[in-house]
Design a protein around this motif. Sequence first.
Motif, PDB file in Angstrom:
ATOM      1  N   UNK A  35       8.847   8.716   2.425  1.00 24.69           N
ATOM      2  CA  UNK A  35       7.440   8.493   2.127  1.00 24.69           C
ATOM      3  C   UNK A  35       7.150   8.943   0.689  1.00 24.69           C
ATOM      4  N   UNK A  36       6.206   8.259   0.050  1.00 26.69           N
ATOM      5  CA  UNK A  36       5.858   8.613  -1.330  1.00 26.69           C
ATOM      6  C   UNK A  36       4.373   8.356  -1.554  1.00 26.69           C
ATOM      7  N   UNK A  37       3.576   9.203  -0.925  1.00 24.91           N
ATOM      8  CA  UNK A  37       2.115   9.036  -0.961  1.00 24.91           C
ATOM      9  C   UNK A  37       1.573   9.100  -2.383  1.00 24.91           C
ATOM     10  N   UNK A  38       2.121  10.012  -3.188  1.00 24.43           N
ATOM     11  CA  UNK A  38       1.580  10.209  -4.544  1.00 24.43           C
ATOM     12  C   UNK A  38       1.697   8.960  -5.392  1.00 24.43           C
ATOM     13  N   UNK A  39       2.828   8.259  -5.267  1.00 24.67           N
ATOM     14  CA  UNK A  39       3.071   7.109  -6.131  1.00 24.67           C
ATOM     15  C   UNK A  39       2.484   5.807  -5.588  1.00 24.67           C
ATOM     16  N   UNK A  40       2.576   5.605  -4.271  1.00 23.89           N
ATOM     17  CA  UNK A  40       2.203   4.307  -3.701  1.00 23.89           C
ATOM     18  C   UNK A  40       1.111   4.376  -2.648  1.00 23.89           C
ATOM     19  N   UNK A  41       0.626   5.588  -2.330  1.00 26.33           N
ATOM     20  CA  UNK A  41      -0.493   5.699  -1.401  1.00 26.33           C
ATOM     21  C   UNK A  41      -0.201   5.116  -0.031  1.00 26.33           C
ATOM     22  N   UNK A  42      -1.142   4.336   0.491  1.00 30.69           N
ATOM     23  CA  UNK A  42      -1.063   3.856   1.876  1.00 30.69           C
ATOM     24  C   UNK A  42       0.139   2.951   2.131  1.00 30.69           C
ATOM     25  N   UNK A  43       0.713   2.370   1.070  1.00 31.74           N
ATOM     26  CA  UNK A  43       1.859   1.472   1.248  1.00 31.74           C
ATOM     27  C   UNK A  43       3.151   2.223   1.516  1.00 31.74           C
ATOM     28  N   UNK A  44       3.147   3.540   1.305  1.00 32.63           N
ATOM     29  CA  UNK A  44       4.406   4.278   1.353  1.00 32.63           C
ATOM     30  C   UNK A  44       4.398   5.415   2.367  1.00 32.63           C
ATOM     31  N   UNK A  45       3.612   5.251   3.419  1.00 38.27           N
ATOM     32  CA  UNK A  45       3.620   6.219   4.516  1.00 38.27           C
ATOM     33  C   UNK A  45       3.665   5.453   5.837  1.00 38.27           C
ATOM     34  N   UNK A  46       4.109   6.131   6.883  1.00 45.20           N
ATOM     35  CA  UNK A  46       4.211   5.491   8.197  1.00 45.20           C
ATOM     36  C   UNK A  46       2.910   5.718   8.960  1.00 45.20           C
ATOM     37  N   UNK A  47       2.215   4.638   9.255  1.00 41.65           N
ATOM     38  CA  UNK A  47       0.969   4.710  10.010  1.00 41.65           C
ATOM     39  C   UNK A  47       1.263   4.579  11.505  1.00 41.65           C
ATOM     40  N   UNK A  48       0.335   5.091  12.316  1.00 43.17           N
ATOM     41  CA  UNK A  48       0.525   5.072  13.772  1.00 43.17           C
ATOM     42  C   UNK A  48       0.755   3.667  14.311  1.00 43.17           C
ATOM     43  N   UNK A  49       0.093   2.692  13.721  1.00 44.85           N
ATOM     44  CA  UNK A  49       0.237   1.320  14.224  1.00 44.85           C
ATOM     45  C   UNK A  49       1.677   0.840  14.123  1.00 44.85           C
ATOM     46  N   UNK A  50       2.386   1.266  13.069  1.00 38.19           N
ATOM     47  CA  UNK A  50       3.795   0.871  12.925  1.00 38.19           C
ATOM     48  C   UNK A  50       4.645   1.508  14.020  1.00 38.19           C
ATOM     49  N   UNK A  51       4.362   2.760  14.333  1.00 39.29           N
ATOM     50  CA  UNK A  51       5.113   3.452  15.394  1.00 39.29           C
ATOM     51  C   UNK A  51       4.862   2.783  16.740  1.00 39.29           C
ATOM     52  N   UNK A  52       3.609   2.449  17.019  1.00 38.56           N
ATOM     53  CA  UNK A  52       3.257   1.814  18.297  1.00 38.56           C
ATOM     54  C   UNK A  52       3.888   0.424  18.395  1.00 38.56           C
ATOM     55  N   UNK A  53       3.879  -0.336  17.313  1.00 39.93           N
ATOM     56  CA  UNK A  53       4.472  -1.676  17.347  1.00 39.93           C
ATOM     57  C   UNK A  53       5.993  -1.588  17.507  1.00 39.93           C
ATOM     58  N   UNK A  54       6.613  -0.645  16.837  1.00 37.77           N
ATOM     59  CA  UNK A  54       8.064  -0.456  16.999  1.00 37.77           C
ATOM     60  C   UNK A  54       8.396  -0.066  18.437  1.00 37.77           C
ATOM     61  N   UNK A  55       7.582   0.789  19.020  1.00 37.28           N
ATOM     62  CA  UNK A  55       7.775   1.196  20.417  1.00 37.28           C
ATOM     63  C   UNK A  55       7.627   0.000  21.350  1.00 37.28           C
ATOM     64  N   UNK A  56       6.651  -0.848  21.067  1.00 39.79           N
ATOM     65  CA  UNK A  56       6.415  -2.044  21.882  1.00 39.79           C
ATOM     66  C   UNK A  56       7.616  -2.993  21.805  1.00 39.79           C
ATOM     67  N   UNK A  57       8.176  -3.158  20.616  1.00 40.32           N
ATOM     68  CA  UNK A  57       9.366  -4.007  20.473  1.00 40.32           C
ATOM     69  C   UNK A  57      10.529  -3.443  21.276  1.00 40.32           C
ATOM     70  N   UNK A  58      10.663  -2.125  21.262  1.00 41.71           N
ATOM     71  CA  UNK A  58      11.766  -1.489  21.977  1.00 41.71           C
ATOM     72  C   UNK A  58      11.619  -1.644  23.490  1.00 41.71           C
ATOM     73  N   UNK A  59      10.393  -1.873  23.974  1.00 42.68           N
ATOM     74  CA  UNK A  59      10.177  -2.073  25.407  1.00 42.68           C
ATOM     75  C   UNK A  59      10.855  -3.334  25.925  1.00 42.68           C
TER      76      UNK A  59
END
Length: 218
Positions: A35-59
């Motif tokens: 992650x690189x919040x300082x340089x790229x802000x919201x584009x460079x951190x893992x948001x909850x929606x990504x975790x939930x979607x990845x979990x859904x794919x794994x189902x």
Amino acid sequence: MALVPYTETAEMGLQRFHKPLATFSFANHTIQIRQDWKQLGVAAVVWDAAVVLATYLEMGTVELRGCSAVELGAGTGLVGIVAALLGAHVTITDRKVALEFLKSNVQANLPPHIQPKAVVKELTWGQNLGRFSPGEFDLILGADIIYLEETFTDLLQTLEHLCSNHSVVLLACRIRYERDYNFLAMLERQFTVRKVHYDSEKDVHIYKAQRRRLREDL
């Protein structure tokens, strides 16, 4: 456009975004996302929606083996990485400014024999769509990409270009503002849309969309 750096004095709930690494376990792999919040802000951190979607794919609700998939606004690339680990051929996209960062996460987290299944490619919604064949993908993925109203028309145009009549779109999002519902209403004019999953702990919805057939509009 979506790069919004926050200061070090951000509220406590944002502190996890300042950590240089976020670690997850998906598809029998340990995934370490830089992650690189300082340089790229919201584009460079893992948001909850990504975790939930990845979990859904794994189902296993969606068949990924041999599937042609694309992730829009991928940011750190977590969703695309998980899709590739689960057997999909994935094109992982974002704007040019985020590509090198995105590519570094993809390469660091995919074993050599899986790396050929994941391509990092530039895609700014609504622009240069001719670089992609119409209806090219079986599955279109997006996590927390519905939040800037000025991008809604371009995002919808991009979805329409990438989808065939058989494509499935999965959008994971936290509904924060009334405008988020406005996008879903726009989407429903061209696609059939239904909610297929809700994570109450993270307050994230997953919507499934498919292009409307002609007979549905009659």
